[in-house]
Design a protein around this motif. Structure first.
Motif, PDB file in Angstrom:
ATOM      1  N   ARG A   1       0.829  -1.211   0.000  1.00  0.00           N
ATOM      2  CA  ARG A   1       0.000   0.000   0.000  1.00  0.00           C
ATOM      3  C   ARG A   1       0.864   1.262   0.000  1.00  0.00           C
ATOM      4  O   ARG A   1       0.553   2.235  -0.689  1.00  0.00           O
ATOM      5  CB  ARG A   1      -0.948  -0.021   1.197  1.00  0.00           C
TER       6      ARG A   1
ATOM      7  N   PHE B   1       1.045   3.977  -2.998  1.00  0.00           N
ATOM      8  CA  PHE B   1       0.793   5.394  -2.727  1.00  0.00           C
ATOM      9  C   PHE B   1       1.913   6.252  -3.312  1.00  0.00           C
ATOM     10  O   PHE B   1       1.657   7.229  -4.012  1.00  0.00           O
ATOM     11  CB  PHE B   1       0.671   5.655  -1.220  1.00  0.00           C
TER      12      PHE B   1
ATOM     13  N   HIS C   1       1.741   9.093  -6.394  1.00  0.00           N
ATOM     14  CA  HIS C   1       1.875  10.498  -5.999  1.00  0.00           C
ATOM     15  C   HIS C   1       3.274  11.041  -6.267  1.00  0.00           C
ATOM     16  O   HIS C   1       3.924  11.608  -5.394  1.00  0.00           O
ATOM     17  CB  HIS C   1       1.498  10.671  -4.529  1.00  0.00           C
TER      18      HIS C   1
ATOM     19  N   GLY D   1       0.116  15.113  -2.429  1.00  0.00           N
ATOM     20  CA  GLY D   1      -1.012  14.286  -2.012  1.00  0.00           C
ATOM     21  C   GLY D   1      -0.678  13.594  -0.698  1.00  0.00           C
ATOM     22  O   GLY D   1       0.484  13.313  -0.414  1.00  0.00           O
ATOM     23  N   TRP D   2      -1.690  13.353   0.114  1.00  0.00           N
ATOM     24  CA  TRP D   2      -1.411  12.741   1.407  1.00  0.00           C
ATOM     25  C   TRP D   2      -2.460  11.685   1.722  1.00  0.00           C
ATOM     26  O   TRP D   2      -3.539  11.641   1.153  1.00  0.00           O
ATOM     27  CB  TRP D   2      -1.348  13.791   2.505  1.00  0.00           C
ATOM     28  N   GLY D   3      -2.106  10.824   2.627  1.00  0.00           N
ATOM     29  CA  GLY D   3      -3.006   9.777   3.075  1.00  0.00           C
ATOM     30  C   GLY D   3      -2.448   9.161   4.339  1.00  0.00           C
ATOM     31  O   GLY D   3      -1.330   9.474   4.759  1.00  0.00           O
ATOM     32  N   ASP D   4      -3.232   8.307   4.938  1.00  0.00           N
ATOM     33  CA  ASP D   4      -2.745   7.633   6.130  1.00  0.00           C
ATOM     34  C   ASP D   4      -3.271   6.211   6.179  1.00  0.00           C
ATOM     35  O   ASP D   4      -4.206   5.860   5.482  1.00  0.00           O
ATOM     36  CB  ASP D   4      -3.104   8.400   7.400  1.00  0.00           C
TER      37      ASP D   4
ATOM     38  N   THR E   1      -3.890  20.339  -0.165  1.00  0.00           N
ATOM     39  CA  THR E   1      -5.273  19.970   0.115  1.00  0.00           C
ATOM     40  C   THR E   1      -6.165  20.476  -1.000  1.00  0.00           C
ATOM     41  O   THR E   1      -5.854  21.462  -1.675  1.00  0.00           O
ATOM     42  CB  THR E   1      -5.741  20.547   1.459  1.00  0.00           C
TER      43      THR E   1
ATOM     44  N   GLU F   1     -11.154  18.913   1.414  1.00  0.00           N
ATOM     45  CA  GLU F   1     -10.556  19.100   2.737  1.00  0.00           C
ATOM     46  C   GLU F   1     -10.882  20.475   3.302  1.00  0.00           C
ATOM     47  O   GLU F   1     -11.204  20.609   4.471  1.00  0.00           O
ATOM     48  CB  GLU F   1      -9.031  18.902   2.693  1.00  0.00           C
TER      49      GLU F   1
END
Length: 109
Positions: free
Chosen positions: A19, A23, A27, A53-56, A90, A94
Motif C-alpha cells: 500500500r 501510494f 503520488h 497528495g497525502w493519506g494515512d 489539500t 478538505e
C-alpha cells in the motif's frame, strides 16, 4: 500486538509495504512519512507524496510500520513538522470539511 502471530504480523507488514509503495508511485514516485502512536489500536502512518497528495493508514505497531516503510524505501521522519506540512496539498473537499465544522459548511454526520 497482543493476539497477533508472527505469520499474521509478517502478512500485515507485506500488505502495508504494498500500500505504501502504491501510494508513492501514484503520488509522484516517492513519499515521506511519519509514524505516530495512537494507543491500543496501534500506530498511524501518515504519507505525503512528492506531488503533495497525502493519506494515512494504520499499522498494529511501530516496528511493523517502520519495517514496511523501510521495505518501500521510505525512512520515516521523527515528527510531522512544518517543512513536511508545507508539502501537503489539500483540495476543495478538505477545505470544506475543515472550515465547514466552524462556519456553516457540510455537517460532520
Amino acid at each position: 500486538m497482543p493476539g497477533m502471530t508472527t505469520r499474521s504480523t509478517a502478512r500485515t507488514g507485506r500488505r502495508l509495504t504494498r500500500r505504501i509503495t502504491a501510494f508513492a508511485r501514484a503520488h509522484g514516485g516517492s513519499a515521506e512519512a511519519t509514524v505516530s502512536y495512537t494507543g491500543e489500536r496501534g500506530v498511524r502512518v501518515v504519507l505525503v507524496g512528492a506531488d503533495g497528495g497525502w493519506g494515512d493508514l494504520m499499522a498494529p505497531d511501530g516496528d511493523t510500520a517502520r519495517q514496511a516503510l523501510e521495505a518501500a524505501g521510505i525512512t520515516p521522519r521523527d515528527t510531522f513538522d512544518a517543512p513536511l506540512a508545507a508539502k501537503v496539498r489539500t483540495g476543495r473537499y478538505e477545505w470544506s470539511r475543515m472550515a465547514g465544522l466552524q462556519i456553516g459548511g457540510p455537517r460532520n454526520t
